[in-house]
Design a protein around this motif. Sequence first.
Motif, PDB file in Angstrom:
ATOM      1  N   ALA A   1       0.811  -1.222   0.000  1.00  0.00           N
ATOM      2  CA  ALA A   1       0.000   0.000   0.000  1.00  0.00           C
ATOM      3  C   ALA A   1       0.838   1.264   0.000  1.00  0.00           C
ATOM      4  CB  ALA A   1      -0.920   0.009   1.220  1.00  0.00           C
ATOM      5  N   VAL A   2       2.129   1.128   0.301  1.00  0.00           N
ATOM      6  CA  VAL A   2       2.975   2.310   0.461  1.00  0.00           C
ATOM      7  C   VAL A   2       3.070   3.118  -0.828  1.00  0.00           C
ATOM      8  CG1 VAL A   2       5.391   3.004   0.701  1.00  0.00           C
ATOM      9  CG2 VAL A   2       4.326   1.587   2.436  1.00  0.00           C
ATOM     10  N   ALA A   3       3.225   2.458  -1.972  1.00  0.00           N
ATOM     11  CA  ALA A   3       3.385   3.171  -3.239  1.00  0.00           C
ATOM     12  C   ALA A   3       2.210   4.119  -3.488  1.00  0.00           C
ATOM     13  CB  ALA A   3       3.520   2.177  -4.388  1.00  0.00           C
ATOM     14  N   ALA A   4       0.991   3.625  -3.250  1.00  0.00           N
ATOM     15  CA  ALA A   4      -0.191   4.464  -3.469  1.00  0.00           C
ATOM     16  C   ALA A   4      -0.256   5.595  -2.447  1.00  0.00           C
ATOM     17  CB  ALA A   4      -1.450   3.610  -3.385  1.00  0.00           C
ATOM     18  N   LEU A   5       0.080   5.306  -1.195  1.00  0.00           N
ATOM     19  CA  LEU A   5      -0.007   6.320  -0.149  1.00  0.00           C
ATOM     20  C   LEU A   5       0.999   7.443  -0.359  1.00  0.00           C
ATOM     21  CD1 LEU A   5      -0.527   4.111   3.043  1.00  0.00           C
ATOM     22  CD2 LEU A   5      -2.188   5.655   2.003  1.00  0.00           C
ATOM     23  N   THR A   6       2.248   7.082  -0.740  1.00  0.00           N
ATOM     24  CA  THR A   6       3.281   8.111  -0.891  1.00  0.00           C
ATOM     25  C   THR A   6       3.062   8.978  -2.127  1.00  0.00           C
ATOM     26  OG1 THR A   6       4.705   6.442  -1.956  1.00  0.00           O
ATOM     27  CG2 THR A   6       5.058   6.881   0.394  1.00  0.00           C
ATOM     28  N   LYS A   7       2.166   8.563  -3.018  1.00  0.00           N
ATOM     29  CA  LYS A   7       1.812   9.429  -4.142  1.00  0.00           C
ATOM     30  C   LYS A   7       0.886  10.551  -3.682  1.00  0.00           C
ATOM     31  CE  LYS A   7       2.216   6.011  -7.875  1.00  0.00           C
ATOM     32  NZ  LYS A   7       1.469   5.230  -8.897  1.00  0.00           N
ATOM     33  N   ARG A   8       0.196  10.328  -2.570  1.00  0.00           N
ATOM     34  CA  ARG A   8      -0.811  11.284  -2.099  1.00  0.00           C
ATOM     35  C   ARG A   8      -0.357  12.110  -0.902  1.00  0.00           C
ATOM     36  NH1 ARG A   8      -6.477   7.800  -2.351  1.00  0.00           N
ATOM     37  NH2 ARG A   8      -6.297   7.159  -4.542  1.00  0.00           N
ATOM     38  N   MET A   9       0.654  11.619  -0.178  1.00  0.00           N
ATOM     39  CA  MET A   9       1.068  12.315   1.040  1.00  0.00           C
ATOM     40  C   MET A   9       2.551  12.104   1.297  1.00  0.00           C
ATOM     41  SD  MET A   9      -0.823   9.705   3.714  1.00  0.00           S
ATOM     42  CE  MET A   9      -2.353   9.783   2.774  1.00  0.00           C
ATOM     43  N   PRO A  10       3.191  13.002   2.062  1.00  0.00           N
ATOM     44  CA  PRO A  10       4.609  12.862   2.381  1.00  0.00           C
ATOM     45  C   PRO A  10       4.871  11.622   3.238  1.00  0.00           C
ATOM     46  CG  PRO A  10       3.836  15.092   2.821  1.00  0.00           C
ATOM     47  CD  PRO A  10       2.617  14.250   2.590  1.00  0.00           C
ATOM     48  N   PRO A  11       6.085  11.057   3.170  1.00  0.00           N
ATOM     49  CA  PRO A  11       6.410   9.866   3.962  1.00  0.00           C
ATOM     50  C   PRO A  11       6.174  10.026   5.456  1.00  0.00           C
ATOM     51  CG  PRO A  11       8.096  10.221   2.298  1.00  0.00           C
ATOM     52  CD  PRO A  11       7.180  11.411   2.254  1.00  0.00           C
ATOM     53  N   VAL A  12       6.445  11.234   6.007  1.00  0.00           N
ATOM     54  CA  VAL A  12       6.287  11.405   7.448  1.00  0.00           C
ATOM     55  C   VAL A  12       4.820  11.288   7.861  1.00  0.00           C
ATOM     56  CG1 VAL A  12       6.041  13.933   7.430  1.00  0.00           C
ATOM     57  CG2 VAL A  12       7.028  12.781   9.426  1.00  0.00           C
ATOM     58  N   VAL A  13       3.905  11.635   6.968  1.00  0.00           N
ATOM     59  CA  VAL A  13       2.476  11.474   7.260  1.00  0.00           C
ATOM     60  C   VAL A  13       2.125   9.982   7.284  1.00  0.00           C
ATOM     61  CG1 VAL A  13       0.129  11.991   6.495  1.00  0.00           C
ATOM     62  CG2 VAL A  13       1.931  13.721   6.284  1.00  0.00           C
ATOM     63  N   VAL A  14       2.729   9.212   6.369  1.00  0.00           N
ATOM     64  CA  VAL A  14       2.526   7.757   6.367  1.00  0.00           C
ATOM     65  C   VAL A  14       3.041   7.162   7.680  1.00  0.00           C
ATOM     66  CG1 VAL A  14       3.083   5.587   5.200  1.00  0.00           C
ATOM     67  CG2 VAL A  14       2.696   7.670   3.854  1.00  0.00           C
TER      68      VAL A  14
ATOM     69  N   ALA B   1       9.159   1.370   7.880  1.00  0.00           N
ATOM     70  CA  ALA B   1       9.811   1.599   6.594  1.00  0.00           C
ATOM     71  C   ALA B   1       9.898   3.083   6.257  1.00  0.00           C
ATOM     72  CB  ALA B   1       9.047   0.857   5.506  1.00  0.00           C
ATOM     73  N   GLN B   2       8.793   3.781   6.376  1.00  0.00           N
ATOM     74  CA  GLN B   2       8.798   5.186   5.973  1.00  0.00           C
ATOM     75  C   GLN B   2       9.571   6.062   6.953  1.00  0.00           C
ATOM     76  OE1 GLN B   2       7.751   6.256   2.859  1.00  0.00           O
ATOM     77  NE2 GLN B   2       7.824   4.025   2.760  1.00  0.00           N
ATOM     78  N   LEU B   3       9.670   5.636   8.204  1.00  0.00           N
ATOM     79  CA  LEU B   3      10.504   6.384   9.141  1.00  0.00           C
ATOM     80  C   LEU B   3      11.967   6.311   8.706  1.00  0.00           C
ATOM     81  CD1 LEU B   3      10.751   8.038  11.680  1.00  0.00           C
ATOM     82  CD2 LEU B   3      10.722   5.934  13.027  1.00  0.00           C
ATOM     83  N   THR B   4      12.383   5.144   8.226  1.00  0.00           N
ATOM     84  CA  THR B   4      13.739   5.008   7.692  1.00  0.00           C
ATOM     85  C   THR B   4      13.935   5.931   6.501  1.00  0.00           C
ATOM     86  OG1 THR B   4      13.850   2.700   8.397  1.00  0.00           O
ATOM     87  CG2 THR B   4      15.379   3.380   6.683  1.00  0.00           C
ATOM     88  N   SER B   5      12.956   5.988   5.632  1.00  0.00           N
ATOM     89  CA  SER B   5      13.028   6.873   4.472  1.00  0.00           C
ATOM     90  C   SER B   5      13.142   8.328   4.894  1.00  0.00           C
ATOM     91  CB  SER B   5      11.782   6.669   3.601  1.00  0.00           C
ATOM     92  OG  SER B   5      11.789   7.527   2.483  1.00  0.00           O
TER      93      SER B   5
END
Length: 530
Positions: A345-358, A402-406
């Motif tokens: 689901a990450v690919a779709a989410l990061t298209k709509r919002m910044p990684p820190v929001v994820v 994962a996104q925290l690492t990013s």
Amino acid sequence: MSQRVASASTADRFVRYRWWGLLAISLGVALIIMDSTIVSVAVPAIVDELGISSTEIQWVQEIYTLLFAALLLTWGRMADRVGRRRIMLIGIVLFVVASVVCALAGSGAVLIFGRALQGLGGSMILPTTLALLNANFRGRERGIAFAVWGSTIGGMAAIGPLAGGWLIEHASWRWAFGINVPVGILIVAGLLLFVAESREARGAVQRLDLIGALLSIVGFGALVFGLIEGRSYGWWAAEDAAPFTVGGLSPIPLAFVLAVDALAAFVLVERARSRAGRGVILDLSLFRIRSFANGNVTALIVSFGEFGLILSLPLWFQNVLGFTAFEAGLALLPLAIGSFVASGAVAALTKRMPPVVVVRIGLVLEIVAIAALALLIRPDSTGWLTSPALFVYGLGVGLATAQLTSVVLADVPVERSGQGSATQSTARQMGSALGIAVLGTAFFSTLASGTADRLAAAVAEQPALQGLIDSVTASSGGSIASLADDPRTAFVADAARAAMTDGTALAAWIAVGALVLGLLSSLRIKPAAG
């Protein structure tokens, strides 16, 4: 001319097949995470076959964590200098050789030696996996790569007990180590074929900071030692298990003093060498990057809450609900499934919002799931009751980890990605060790005090029952099953089950508190596209 064509062809292959390279890198992470969780399940079988002491089995588990955490920074810096893929390859080979030593061990001493080698190899693998992802992926592809990496950690933490339980029931505990050989061969082939080498520019290479390396190893090693041994040796006054005392004082306060002194000296040395333009193990200027500094603080707090809970849940499944090791692994499987679903689901989410929001969405899911576990678990619970909460928890881990690492590495220059990755890994390891120490202490203390309180009246009438209560604590709940089988002691087992359930719930609530702090800490990170 032919060399240039070959080099261009090789570079093109690395770009074209970078997702296969991601698979090899993720398998490297899976190797070290799954191995550590499998070993925790294999402990009873190891004790039965080798007849090793409780002290030896403790070191079988902890020597790995100690060396792993202490050496992360050093190998992260070495990877920047000599090549990140090269260090990872060496680490994989060393880990596989160490696994063979463990699989063939005929005594506790040999097994401890093999686990020490595994810790050394693991400390070379983890920071280089992050550095290679940071160097070989860009933009939103990097976010997806980190999502797969993070989901692998969360998933393997749950799959490890399942695989370990199956191997122990159908083969031998030795295969818990032997399975690493074919996996390691696959990883080596994948790295050589699909992952490009990366290192800092030759002109930037400086003499290795040996003093800084030594201080970081001593500082982080002493800190982790204190955290994982405090419950056994005594946080202040020495317990019977302490190897030595100083006027009745436990070695743990001394370890913390050594850690503080060594790490303070490390910071001073690194600062002085940086000002003089000399090579350093950790470039402190990285902490001027807000996303890196705040992200590492958040990573430490989040790891405290995320991985400390993994200690108590398998014990609760086996000793309270009566699951086998394999059944306990099955009960944790929803966590792994949720983690892997999140990576998709990450690919779709990061298209709509910044990684820190994820990250924040993931943390909220984790908080809700663990709070639900704390509220719902009972001594007569079933795996079906915990499955939905564990699935949601896995979703949260897959998004947040994962996104925290990013986020942490997003603004770190590629040439310093080894240092940045190692720092992030070290922060996570410190948080994990702290979480295991605090949540483990809360869990086992509640088990001991809760059982004793429930049986206080019975012990007053029959003092011999105190020995049974002590056996529950000494065996981490392992004696509950045998107590339950005897009608004369079944009431002791019932009290212990209730106490262990209370301990698991308390550990869960502490984890919730840590994750809430992590969520608040993440608010200090400025949103920026991955």
